[in-house]
Design a protein around this motif. Structure first.
Motif, PDB file in Angstrom:
ATOM      1  N   MET A   1       0.811  -1.190   0.000  1.00  0.00           N
ATOM      2  CA  MET A   1       0.000   0.000   0.000  1.00  0.00           C
ATOM      3  C   MET A   1       0.859   1.261   0.000  1.00  0.00           C
ATOM      4  SD  MET A   1      -3.221  -0.663  -0.093  1.00  0.00           S
ATOM      5  CE  MET A   1      -4.456   0.194   0.810  1.00  0.00           C
ATOM      6  N   GLU A   2       1.988   1.199   0.687  1.00  0.00           N
ATOM      7  CA  GLU A   2       2.834   2.386   0.777  1.00  0.00           C
ATOM      8  C   GLU A   2       3.506   2.714  -0.545  1.00  0.00           C
ATOM      9  OE1 GLU A   2       5.545   1.620   3.892  1.00  0.00           O
ATOM     10  OE2 GLU A   2       4.003   1.556   5.439  1.00  0.00           O
ATOM     11  N   LEU A   3       3.602   1.740  -1.440  1.00  0.00           N
ATOM     12  CA  LEU A   3       4.304   1.941  -2.692  1.00  0.00           C
ATOM     13  C   LEU A   3       3.395   2.436  -3.813  1.00  0.00           C
ATOM     14  CD1 LEU A   3       6.519  -1.263  -2.595  1.00  0.00           C
ATOM     15  CD2 LEU A   3       7.153   1.053  -1.923  1.00  0.00           C
ATOM     16  N   LEU A   4       2.147   2.720  -3.512  1.00  0.00           N
ATOM     17  CA  LEU A   4       1.220   3.187  -4.536  1.00  0.00           C
ATOM     18  C   LEU A   4       1.547   4.618  -4.942  1.00  0.00           C
ATOM     19  CD1 LEU A   4      -2.197   1.867  -3.169  1.00  0.00           C
ATOM     20  CD2 LEU A   4      -0.831   0.908  -5.005  1.00  0.00           C
ATOM     21  N   THR A   5       1.394   4.883  -6.226  1.00  0.00           N
ATOM     22  CA  THR A   5       1.588   6.251  -6.720  1.00  0.00           C
ATOM     23  C   THR A   5       0.338   7.066  -6.407  1.00  0.00           C
ATOM     24  OG1 THR A   5       0.643   5.778  -8.877  1.00  0.00           O
ATOM     25  CG2 THR A   5       3.009   5.373  -8.623  1.00  0.00           C
ATOM     26  N   PRO A   6       0.437   8.399  -6.477  1.00  0.00           N
ATOM     27  CA  PRO A   6      -0.763   9.221  -6.242  1.00  0.00           C
ATOM     28  C   PRO A   6      -1.913   8.867  -7.183  1.00  0.00           C
ATOM     29  CG  PRO A   6       1.182  10.595  -6.135  1.00  0.00           C
ATOM     30  CD  PRO A   6       1.634   9.235  -6.572  1.00  0.00           C
ATOM     31  N   HIS A   7      -1.587   8.556  -8.435  1.00  0.00           N
ATOM     32  CA  HIS A   7      -2.636   8.173  -9.391  1.00  0.00           C
ATOM     33  C   HIS A   7      -3.308   6.868  -8.966  1.00  0.00           C
ATOM     34  CE1 HIS A   7      -4.789   7.786 -13.148  1.00  0.00           C
ATOM     35  NE2 HIS A   7      -4.317   6.550 -13.276  1.00  0.00           N
ATOM     36  N   GLU A   8      -2.518   5.897  -8.500  1.00  0.00           N
ATOM     37  CA  GLU A   8      -3.088   4.631  -8.048  1.00  0.00           C
ATOM     38  C   GLU A   8      -3.968   4.833  -6.821  1.00  0.00           C
ATOM     39  OE1 GLU A   8       0.641   2.618  -7.660  1.00  0.00           O
ATOM     40  OE2 GLU A   8       0.321   1.482  -9.517  1.00  0.00           O
ATOM     41  N   GLU A  10      -5.611   7.562  -6.131  1.00  0.00           N
ATOM     42  CA  GLU A  10      -6.824   8.217  -6.630  1.00  0.00           C
ATOM     43  C   GLU A  10      -7.769   7.192  -7.247  1.00  0.00           C
ATOM     44  OE1 GLU A  10      -7.990  11.389 -10.119  1.00  0.00           O
ATOM     45  OE2 GLU A  10      -6.050  11.596  -9.151  1.00  0.00           O
ATOM     46  N   GLN A  11      -7.211   6.267  -8.035  1.00  0.00           N
ATOM     47  CA  GLN A  11      -8.042   5.237  -8.656  1.00  0.00           C
ATOM     48  C   GLN A  11      -8.652   4.309  -7.606  1.00  0.00           C
ATOM     49  OE1 GLN A  11      -8.937   5.121 -11.897  1.00  0.00           O
ATOM     50  NE2 GLN A  11      -7.888   7.083 -11.930  1.00  0.00           N
ATOM     51  N   MET A  12      -7.899   4.008  -6.558  1.00  0.00           N
ATOM     52  CA  MET A  12      -8.400   3.154  -5.491  1.00  0.00           C
ATOM     53  C   MET A  12      -9.556   3.849  -4.754  1.00  0.00           C
ATOM     54  SD  MET A  12      -6.269   1.212  -2.491  1.00  0.00           S
ATOM     55  CE  MET A  12      -6.063   2.622  -1.423  1.00  0.00           C
ATOM     56  N   ILE A  13      -9.406   5.135  -4.501  1.00  0.00           N
ATOM     57  CA  ILE A  13     -10.455   5.902  -3.818  1.00  0.00           C
ATOM     58  C   ILE A  13     -11.698   5.983  -4.697  1.00  0.00           C
ATOM     59  CG2 ILE A  13     -11.084   8.202  -2.999  1.00  0.00           C
ATOM     60  CD1 ILE A  13      -8.129   8.426  -2.036  1.00  0.00           C
ATOM     61  N   LYS A  14     -11.507   6.256  -6.001  1.00  0.00           N
ATOM     62  CA  LYS A  14     -12.652   6.309  -6.914  1.00  0.00           C
ATOM     63  C   LYS A  14     -13.361   4.956  -6.974  1.00  0.00           C
ATOM     64  CE  LYS A  14     -11.320  10.058  -9.998  1.00  0.00           C
ATOM     65  NZ  LYS A  14     -11.011  10.427 -11.374  1.00  0.00           N
ATOM     66  N   GLY A  15     -12.598   3.884  -6.976  1.00  0.00           N
ATOM     67  CA  GLY A  15     -13.186   2.547  -6.992  1.00  0.00           C
ATOM     68  C   GLY A  15     -14.024   2.293  -5.742  1.00  0.00           C
ATOM     69  N   ALA A  16     -13.516   2.743  -4.596  1.00  0.00           N
ATOM     70  CA  ALA A  16     -14.269   2.584  -3.353  1.00  0.00           C
ATOM     71  C   ALA A  16     -15.567   3.381  -3.397  1.00  0.00           C
ATOM     72  CB  ALA A  16     -13.417   3.019  -2.166  1.00  0.00           C
ATOM     73  N   LEU A  56     -20.245  13.134  -9.934  1.00  0.00           N
ATOM     74  CA  LEU A  56     -19.319  13.985  -9.188  1.00  0.00           C
ATOM     75  C   LEU A  56     -18.034  13.267  -8.793  1.00  0.00           C
ATOM     76  CD1 LEU A  56     -21.745  16.046  -6.945  1.00  0.00           C
ATOM     77  CD2 LEU A  56     -20.442  16.818  -8.917  1.00  0.00           C
ATOM     78  N   ILE A  57     -17.969  11.957  -8.964  1.00  0.00           N
ATOM     79  CA  ILE A  57     -16.730  11.239  -8.684  1.00  0.00           C
ATOM     80  C   ILE A  57     -15.641  11.723  -9.639  1.00  0.00           C
ATOM     81  CG2 ILE A  57     -15.582   8.989  -8.823  1.00  0.00           C
ATOM     82  CD1 ILE A  57     -18.133   7.746  -7.738  1.00  0.00           C
TER      83      ILE A  57
END
Length: 96
Positions: A1-8, A10-16, A56-57
């Motif tokens: 989890m710590e190695l995720l890029t900011p884009h990843e 963001e994509q994880m948050i959007k997916g949630a 709005l996502i």
């Protein structure tokens, strides 16, 4: 989890957020079924709110409002074209 890029991230948050809305849509579907069983009550407000939250996502509130207004104008223009076509057809039918 710590190695995720900011884009990843963001994509994880959007997916949630999409998963949460999917759950709400499932509940909406259930409420529609129950509402139809119980005197056909309307659940349009719930549907509109879910559609707005999903949009709005990926958009800002102002761009969502702009797109909504553009869609409304487009639908109005389509309705005018249909009315004119119908009136022309009726005029043509009555003149024969």
């Amino acid at each position: 989890m710590e190695l995720l890029t900011p884009h990843e991230w963001e994509q994880m948050i959007k997916g949630a957020r999409h998963r949460r809305l999917d759950g709400l849509e499932d509940m909406r579907t259930q409420s529609i079924m129950f509402a139809q069983l119980n005197n056909g009550k309307n659940v349009k407000a719930i549907s509109k709110k879910l559609d707005e939250e999903r949009a709005l996502i990926n958009q800002t509130k102002s761009s969502y409002e702009f797109d909504k207004e553009q869609k409304r104008k487009h639908e109005r223009a389509k309705r005018i074209v249909r009315q004119r076509a119908l009136q022309g057809w009726l005029d043509n039918k009555n003149s024969k």
